[in-house]
Scaffold this motif. Structure first.
Motif, mmCIF file in Angstrom:
data_model
loop_
_atom_site.group_PDB
_atom_site.id
_atom_site.type_symbol
_atom_site.label_atom_id
_atom_site.label_comp_id
_atom_site.label_asym_id
_atom_site.label_seq_id
_atom_site.Cartn_x
_atom_site.Cartn_y
_atom_site.Cartn_z
ATOM 1 N N ALA A 133 121.404 -15.888 92.815
ATOM 2 C CA ALA A 133 121.848 -14.511 92.588
ATOM 3 C C ALA A 133 121.042 -13.530 93.422
ATOM 4 C CB ALA A 133 121.738 -14.170 91.108
ATOM 5 N N ALA A 134 119.736 -13.755 93.509
ATOM 6 C CA ALA A 134 118.869 -12.857 94.283
ATOM 7 C C ALA A 134 119.193 -12.936 95.774
ATOM 8 C CB ALA A 134 117.402 -13.197 94.032
ATOM 9 N N PHE A 135 119.352 -14.147 96.298
ATOM 10 C CA PHE A 135 119.706 -14.294 97.711
ATOM 11 C C PHE A 135 121.079 -13.682 97.992
ATOM 12 C CE2 PHE A 135 116.531 -17.845 98.140
ATOM 13 C CZ PHE A 135 115.845 -17.291 99.222
ATOM 14 N N ASN A 136 122.008 -13.838 97.056
ATOM 15 C CA ASN A 136 123.346 -13.276 97.241
ATOM 16 C C ASN A 136 123.284 -11.760 97.392
ATOM 17 O OD1 ASN A 136 126.338 -13.718 97.219
ATOM 18 N ND2 ASN A 136 126.203 -12.400 95.418
ATOM 19 N N ALA A 137 122.439 -11.116 96.592
ATOM 20 C CA ALA A 137 122.282 -9.666 96.687
ATOM 21 C C ALA A 137 121.604 -9.265 97.991
ATOM 22 C CB ALA A 137 121.475 -9.152 95.497
ATOM 23 N N ILE A 138 120.523 -9.965 98.336
ATOM 24 C CA ILE A 138 119.792 -9.650 99.569
ATOM 25 C C ILE A 138 120.681 -9.852 100.795
ATOM 26 C CG2 ILE A 138 117.841 -10.294 101.029
ATOM 27 C CD1 ILE A 138 117.029 -8.768 98.510
ATOM 28 N N ASN A 139 121.500 -10.894 100.777
ATOM 29 C CA ASN A 139 122.399 -11.157 101.898
ATOM 30 C C ASN A 139 123.442 -10.063 102.065
ATOM 31 O OD1 ASN A 139 121.015 -13.516 102.385
ATOM 32 N ND2 ASN A 139 122.558 -14.880 101.503
ATOM 33 N N GLN A 140 123.695 -9.316 100.995
ATOM 34 C CA GLN A 140 124.623 -8.189 101.056
ATOM 35 C C GLN A 140 123.882 -6.869 101.289
ATOM 36 O OE1 GLN A 140 127.423 -8.189 97.731
ATOM 37 N NE2 GLN A 140 127.379 -10.411 97.638
ATOM 38 N N GLU A 141 122.631 -7.008 101.740
ATOM 39 C CA GLU A 141 121.776 -5.855 102.059
ATOM 40 C C GLU A 141 121.576 -4.948 100.850
ATOM 41 O OE1 GLU A 141 123.300 -3.944 105.542
ATOM 42 O OE2 GLU A 141 122.868 -5.661 106.844
ATOM 43 N N GLN A 142 121.381 -5.572 99.704
ATOM 44 C CA GLN A 142 121.056 -4.856 98.476
ATOM 45 C C GLN A 142 119.759 -5.428 97.900
ATOM 46 O OE1 GLN A 142 124.275 -4.325 95.585
ATOM 47 N NE2 GLN A 142 125.727 -5.075 97.104
ATOM 48 N N ASP A 143 119.092 -4.625 97.098
ATOM 49 C CA ASP A 143 117.917 -5.101 96.372
ATOM 50 C C ASP A 143 117.961 -4.526 94.955
ATOM 51 O OD1 ASP A 143 115.562 -6.307 95.695
ATOM 52 O OD2 ASP A 143 114.266 -4.911 96.780
ATOM 53 N N PRO A 144 118.945 -4.955 94.168
ATOM 54 C CA PRO A 144 119.114 -4.385 92.833
ATOM 55 C C PRO A 144 118.088 -4.915 91.848
ATOM 56 C CG PRO A 144 120.645 -6.172 93.152
ATOM 57 C CD PRO A 144 119.923 -5.997 94.464
ATOM 58 N N LEU A 145 118.025 -4.271 90.697
ATOM 59 C CA LEU A 145 117.287 -4.812 89.562
ATOM 60 C C LEU A 145 118.195 -5.845 88.892
ATOM 61 C CD1 LEU A 145 115.817 -1.550 87.976
ATOM 62 C CD2 LEU A 145 114.670 -3.154 89.504
ATOM 63 N N LEU A 146 117.784 -7.086 88.920
ATOM 64 C CA LEU A 146 118.571 -8.141 88.294
ATOM 65 C C LEU A 146 118.280 -8.168 86.795
ATOM 66 C CD1 LEU A 146 118.088 -11.085 90.831
ATOM 67 C CD2 LEU A 146 119.807 -9.260 90.868
ATOM 68 N N LEU A 147 119.296 -7.974 85.991
ATOM 69 C CA LEU A 147 119.188 -8.130 84.543
ATOM 70 C C LEU A 147 119.770 -9.488 84.202
ATOM 71 C CD1 LEU A 147 118.657 -7.178 81.644
ATOM 72 C CD2 LEU A 147 120.889 -6.012 81.712
ATOM 73 N N VAL A 148 118.896 -10.457 83.965
ATOM 74 C CA VAL A 148 119.311 -11.847 83.779
ATOM 75 C C VAL A 148 119.569 -12.104 82.293
ATOM 76 C CG1 VAL A 148 118.670 -14.251 84.111
ATOM 77 C CG2 VAL A 148 117.971 -12.526 85.794
ATOM 78 N N LEU A 149 120.798 -12.502 81.980
ATOM 79 C CA LEU A 149 121.203 -12.728 80.594
ATOM 80 C C LEU A 149 121.875 -14.090 80.471
ATOM 81 C CD1 LEU A 149 122.916 -9.257 79.969
ATOM 82 C CD2 LEU A 149 120.575 -9.890 79.361
ATOM 83 N N ALA A 150 121.717 -14.706 79.315
ATOM 84 C CA ALA A 150 122.461 -15.929 79.010
ATOM 85 C C ALA A 150 123.777 -15.552 78.346
ATOM 86 C CB ALA A 150 121.645 -16.829 78.089
ATOM 87 N N ALA A 151 124.818 -16.307 78.632
ATOM 88 C CA ALA A 151 126.141 -15.994 78.095
ATOM 89 C C ALA A 151 126.338 -16.488 76.675
ATOM 90 C CB ALA A 151 127.213 -16.608 78.992
ATOM 91 N N ASP A 152 125.349 -17.200 76.118
ATOM 92 C CA ASP A 152 125.555 -17.821 74.805
ATOM 93 C C ASP A 152 124.586 -17.306 73.738
ATOM 94 O OD1 ASP A 152 123.289 -18.950 75.844
ATOM 95 O OD2 ASP A 152 123.915 -21.033 75.577
ATOM 96 N N HIS A 153 124.185 -16.027 73.849
ATOM 97 C CA HIS A 153 123.325 -15.419 72.835
ATOM 98 C C HIS A 153 124.116 -14.432 71.985
ATOM 99 C CE1 HIS A 153 119.361 -16.097 75.322
ATOM 100 N NE2 HIS A 153 119.951 -17.212 74.957
ATOM 101 N N VAL A 154 123.705 -14.302 70.740
ATOM 102 C CA VAL A 154 124.260 -13.279 69.851
ATOM 103 C C VAL A 154 123.237 -12.162 69.713
ATOM 104 C CG1 VAL A 154 124.889 -12.754 67.458
ATOM 105 C CG2 VAL A 154 125.773 -14.809 68.553
ATOM 106 N N ILE A 155 123.667 -10.926 69.947
ATOM 107 C CA ILE A 155 122.827 -9.736 69.752
ATOM 108 C C ILE A 155 123.638 -8.776 68.895
ATOM 109 C CG2 ILE A 155 121.748 -7.757 70.877
ATOM 110 C CD1 ILE A 155 121.135 -9.533 73.262
ATOM 111 N N GLN A 156 123.223 -8.604 67.651
ATOM 112 C CA GLN A 156 124.006 -7.800 66.711
ATOM 113 C C GLN A 156 123.688 -6.313 66.801
ATOM 114 O OE1 GLN A 156 124.768 -9.891 62.788
ATOM 115 N NE2 GLN A 156 123.008 -11.093 63.461
ATOM 116 N N ASN A 157 122.502 -5.947 67.255
ATOM 117 C CA ASN A 157 122.118 -4.542 67.389
ATOM 118 C C ASN A 157 122.172 -4.167 68.870
ATOM 119 O OD1 ASN A 157 120.894 -2.012 67.488
ATOM 120 N ND2 ASN A 157 119.403 -2.499 65.899
ATOM 121 N N THR A 158 123.342 -3.719 69.309
ATOM 122 C CA THR A 158 123.538 -3.427 70.733
ATOM 123 C C THR A 158 122.657 -2.274 71.205
ATOM 124 O OG1 THR A 158 125.815 -4.236 70.622
ATOM 125 C CG2 THR A 158 125.257 -2.820 72.479
#
Length: 467
Positions: free
Chosen positions: A94-119
């Protein structure tokens, strides 16, 4: 700008029989009205961010795309891993993909299988982490523990009761007495597996501490191809990448790790008992889904997917029923479900990898019956969708339309079929099936022949890019 990176890989054996290798828990509706993947994307609404990048296994690509489409969730690209190599390589892609597109974003890395009840608590923690990550810190989110949990790793912070702190140590899953001591001390947090950092900062640390992973991922991302919304990386290069988690590869080694405490009613749903704990219960302490009747049953989790499930005089049990399998377990022993999955793998049984009902990019099919020389399926084709032009060496097929309209091309001859009409596809015939209508096409397929495996398909044309 924040770029959410949602890791939707993994096979999820701990929630078998609902979770299967080809349809793991992130694609299931286990808590609330949406699947876990859909909920993960939806809770980003309160954050200023780019369309999220999804990372998933090659074999899950159409499930991911369809779940996002059906929920009308905006997303960016879907990056496909040809093989699983754990979280450090996935994040590096993901980081290389962003850099290759000449971006340097803040990556917010999340798992798709977590429950968070207090958004809102989740959003507040992300905004706090954003300030730290903007100053070149590698931030992990620590969950404030509520019990002496032995199933999670822990993060030791330099301070307690603060908005953020320096990470002093990552700790493996403890025994009960140690976990209770962590809870009493107050500066230990559950390791959530969620992170935030600049793409360039992560890659710099990865190059310093694990240059082998860095080089393999850089090589894999130097040769990518795209089709539809999917990014395919160099399989040969990525197969050479070591398997390692972000914790071991980077976070435990860097001197720039910070932890932001999060109190958001979080759970990674690592077992059926964990799901029972967060679900609403009746007066007897039971969680029930589907068609169930319970008499004298207490403190149990009962999930009926296809049939009526009844219980009498049970306590502290888990019962999960699907079309092709039933799990019955003591709720205190559900971590041993993985042992059942291992047996299924050893015996090479299909129940470990897929459900009786199988999803395809064009719709789905349900295997209703089978014998030595026949198989019966119910096939659903979405409006406008088309199966590949194909041929079978060993089987013939009978198609009977029960709802909708079918366009059938058989050896270059086209015919339209409606309800109660049928056609016959002989062995060796080149054919395709399409739904030209505005509603789902439903048909019954009867296969007959000496070999009925799914690999007896020779594809000549496929709009979904399958071999």
């Amino acid at each position: 700008m924040i770029l959410p990176v949602i890791m939707a890989g993994g096979s999820g054996s701990r929630l078998w029989p609902l979770s299967r290798q080809l349809f793991p828990k992130q694609f299931l509706n286990l808590h609330g009205d949406s699947t876990m993947l859909q909920s993960t994307v939806a809770r980003l609404d309160g954050i200023d961010h780019q369309p999220p990048l999804i990372i998933c296994n090659e074999e899950h690509r159409f499930v991911v795309a369809e779940q996002l489409r059906s929920a009308q969730l905006k997303h960016g690209q879907i990056l496909l891993e040809p093989v699983g190599r754990n979280t450090a390589p996935a994040i590096a892609l993901a980081a290389f993909n962003a850099i290759n597109q000449e971006q340097d974003p803040l990556l917010l890395v999340l798992a798709a299988d977590h429950v968070i009840q207090n958004t809102q608590a989740f959003i507040d923690a992300v905004q706090q982490a954003q300030q730290l990550a903007s100053h070149n810190k590698l931030v992990t989110f620590g969950i404030k523990p509520t019990t002496p949990e032995t199933g999670y790793g822990y993060i030791k912070a330099s301070e307690s009761n603060t908005l953020f702190a320096q990470v002093e140590q990552f700790v493996e899953k403890p025994d009960l007495a140690t976990a209770q001591d962590y809870l009493n001390q107050g500066n230990y947090f559950w390791n959530s597996g969620m992170f935030m950092f600049k793409a360039s900062v992560f890659l710099k640390e990865l190059k310093q501490h694990r240059p082998d992973i860095y080089n393999a991922c850089q090589s894999a991302m130097n040769n990518t191809t795209s089709d539809l919304d999917f990014i395919r990386i160099d399989k040969t290069a990525f197969e050479l990448c070591p398997d390692d988690s972000i914790d071991y590869a980077v976070m435990e080694k860097t001197s720039h790790a910070m932890v932001v405490p999060m109190d958001a009613s979080w759970s990674d749903i690592g077992s059926w008992s964990a799901l029972w704990e967060i679900e609403d219960k009746d007066d007897n302490g039971n969680v029930s889904h589907g068609d169930t009747i319970s008499v004298g049953t207490t403190n149990s989790y009962i999930n009926a997917q296809d049939k009526l499930v009844t219980t009498v005089g049970l306590d502290n049990v888990v019962i999960v029923e699907t079309k092709d399998a039933i799990l019955v377990a003591d709720k205190s022993e559900v971590q041993q479900v993985k042992d059942i999955v291992n047996v299924l793998k050893t015996e090479k049984r299909s129940e470990v990898s897929e459900h009786r009902e199988v999803y395809r990019p064009w719709g789905k099919y349900d295997s209703l019956d089978n014998g030595q020389r026949f198989k019966v399926k119910r096939i659903t084709v979405k409006p406008g969708a088309r199966l590949s032009t194909q041929m079978h060496h060993h089987r013939a097929e009978h198609w009977i339309v029960v709802a909708g309209t079918a366009k059938v091309i058989k050896d270059k001859e086209a015919v339209f079929l409606t309800e109660n009409q049928s056609t016959y596809i002989p062995v060796g015939s080149v054919h395709s099936l399409e739904n030209p209508g505005m509603v789902d096409l439903e048909l019954i397929e009867v296969q007959s022949g000496g070999y009925l495996g799914e690999d007896d398909i020779v594809r000549f044309d496929d709009k979904y890019g399958r071999d």
